[in-house]
Motif scaffolding. Structure first.
Motif, mmCIF file in Angstrom:
data_model
loop_
_atom_site.group_PDB
_atom_site.id
_atom_site.type_symbol
_atom_site.label_atom_id
_atom_site.label_comp_id
_atom_site.label_asym_id
_atom_site.label_seq_id
_atom_site.Cartn_x
_atom_site.Cartn_y
_atom_site.Cartn_z
ATOM 1 N N HIS A 69 0.869 -1.178 0.000
ATOM 2 C CA HIS A 69 0.000 0.000 0.000
ATOM 3 C C HIS A 69 0.906 1.229 0.000
ATOM 4 C CE1 HIS A 69 0.950 -0.488 4.216
ATOM 5 N NE2 HIS A 69 0.167 0.467 4.636
ATOM 6 N N HIS A 71 1.031 4.010 2.227
ATOM 7 C CA HIS A 71 1.279 4.856 3.404
ATOM 8 C C HIS A 71 2.767 5.229 3.416
ATOM 9 C CE1 HIS A 71 -2.548 3.338 5.631
ATOM 10 N NE2 HIS A 71 -2.794 4.333 4.809
ATOM 11 N N ASP A 73 5.208 5.165 5.403
ATOM 12 C CA ASP A 73 6.274 4.271 5.886
ATOM 13 C C ASP A 73 6.590 3.142 4.904
ATOM 14 O OD1 ASP A 73 3.645 3.526 6.707
ATOM 15 O OD2 ASP A 73 4.446 2.102 8.166
ATOM 16 N N HIS A 74 5.799 3.059 3.803
ATOM 17 C CA HIS A 74 6.041 2.011 2.802
ATOM 18 C C HIS A 74 6.523 2.578 1.463
ATOM 19 C CE1 HIS A 74 4.185 -1.158 5.340
ATOM 20 N NE2 HIS A 74 3.701 -0.066 5.904
ATOM 21 N N HIS A 151 -6.862 -2.969 6.886
ATOM 22 C CA HIS A 151 -6.038 -1.793 7.166
ATOM 23 C C HIS A 151 -6.759 -0.594 6.553
ATOM 24 C CE1 HIS A 151 -2.178 -0.159 8.360
ATOM 25 N NE2 HIS A 151 -2.027 0.439 7.198
ATOM 26 N N ASP A 172 0.713 -4.612 8.223
ATOM 27 C CA ASP A 172 -0.363 -3.634 8.217
ATOM 28 C C ASP A 172 -1.704 -4.357 8.100
ATOM 29 O OD1 ASP A 172 2.206 -2.377 7.457
ATOM 30 O OD2 ASP A 172 1.017 -0.557 7.582
HETATM 31 ZN ZN LIG Z 1 -0.230 1.361 6.578
#
Ligand SMILES: [Zn+2]
Ligand SMILES: [Zn+2]
Length: 280
Positions: A69, A71, A73-74, A151, A172
């Motif tokens: 995904h 977000h 942090d990814h 998530h 997640d």
């Molecule tokens: Zn996430």
């Protein structure tokens, strides 16, 4: 297949002496098949070191990059991924989107000039964008099956196998939010069934869960129960909360082993660390 962790932290990178043991970089996992075909899962800040390593190894492509995904942090390590700046590099990007054009747009967005000095369209390398739903992919010798996880905005889990060796990646994911999950619980245990290596979200503890409902993460106890129910051989706790410092995660592992003893079950539980390598 070889699996290496370049970032195992959740939410935000946390550098410094308190996080040395497990590492402070966010999600990035390298998977390589026996012929050297390369699949990178997520582009958290761990991808920066992976990029330097790939340049050293002379790997230019095609490099397959799968996004669970988008977000921060990814994805936020991508602009610092050295192979992107080499003209000979080729990337095949997989992620959730309605079309290849929309995937490109999602991907290029974080490199808009307001946020970063190099624009996506100025990168010298080649890109191909492959929109993914719940389906299966073949990357070299790697077979990849995806599943929707629980998530905010949904994320993908991945079951990856080469011959009979199975690696399952489920981060997640809120394993405890059973009434709102895209699939029944048994679909997830089936998905992770008999994994040689299961990596699962373990951001929280049972005590922390009530105040973090719908945040899209699991407790380490839930991750353990899913591993037991799936009859996984090994469980790596993943997406460590930024607040976990020093030996917090070691205590979670001890507790997991006590819980397993009580159930008379056996799973090899460990905390995922930056730099860890598994050959399956
Ligand atoms: Zn996430
Ligand atoms: Zn995350």
């Amino acid at each position: 297949m070889r699996v290496k962790f370049w970032g195992t932290r959740g939410s935000v990178p946390v550098p410094g002496p308190t996080t040395i043991r497990y590492g402070g970089n966010t999600t990035c996992v390298e998977v390589e098949d026996r012929n050297g075909n390369l699949l990178v899962i997520d582009a958290g800040t761990g991808i920066r070191s992976l990029g330097n390593d790939l340049v050293r190894r002379g790997k230019q492509g095609p490099i397959h990059v799968f996004f669970t995904h988008y977000h921060w942090d990814h994805i936020q390590g991508w602009p610092f991924f050295a192979p992107t700046y080499l003209p000979k590099s080729e990337f095949i990007i997989y992620g959730r989107a309605k079309s290849a054009g929309m995937l490109r747009e999602i991907f290029a967005y974080q490199m808009q000039y307001t946020y970063f000095p190099v624009k996506f369209e100025d990168l010298p390398c080649k890109f191909e964008f492959v929109p993914v739903g719940e389906n299966s992919l073949k990357i070299g010798e790697l077979n990849v099956q995806t599943i929707d996880l629980c998530h905010p905005g949904k994320t993908f889990g991945a079951r990856i196998w080469e011959k009979k060796r199975v690696f399952v990646f489920m981060t997640d994911h809120e394993a405890g939010l059973k009434d709102k999950q895209p699939h029944p619980y048994t679909d997830y245990t089936e998905f992770a069934s008999k994994a040689d290596l299961l990596i699962h979200d373990a951001q929280f503890t049972e005590e922390e869960l009530p105040t973090h409902k719908t945040w899209g993460h699991s407790s380490y106890q839930e991750a353990l129960q899913l591993a037991v129910d799936a009859d996984a051989k090994r469980l790596g706790l993943f997406h460590h909360a930024p607040e976990r410092v020093y030996n917090d995660i070691d205590r979670f592992i001890d507790h997991c082993n006590q819980l397993l003893d009580r159930q008379r079950k056996s799973v090899d539980v460990f905390g995922t660390m930056e730099g860890m390598v598994f050959t399956l």
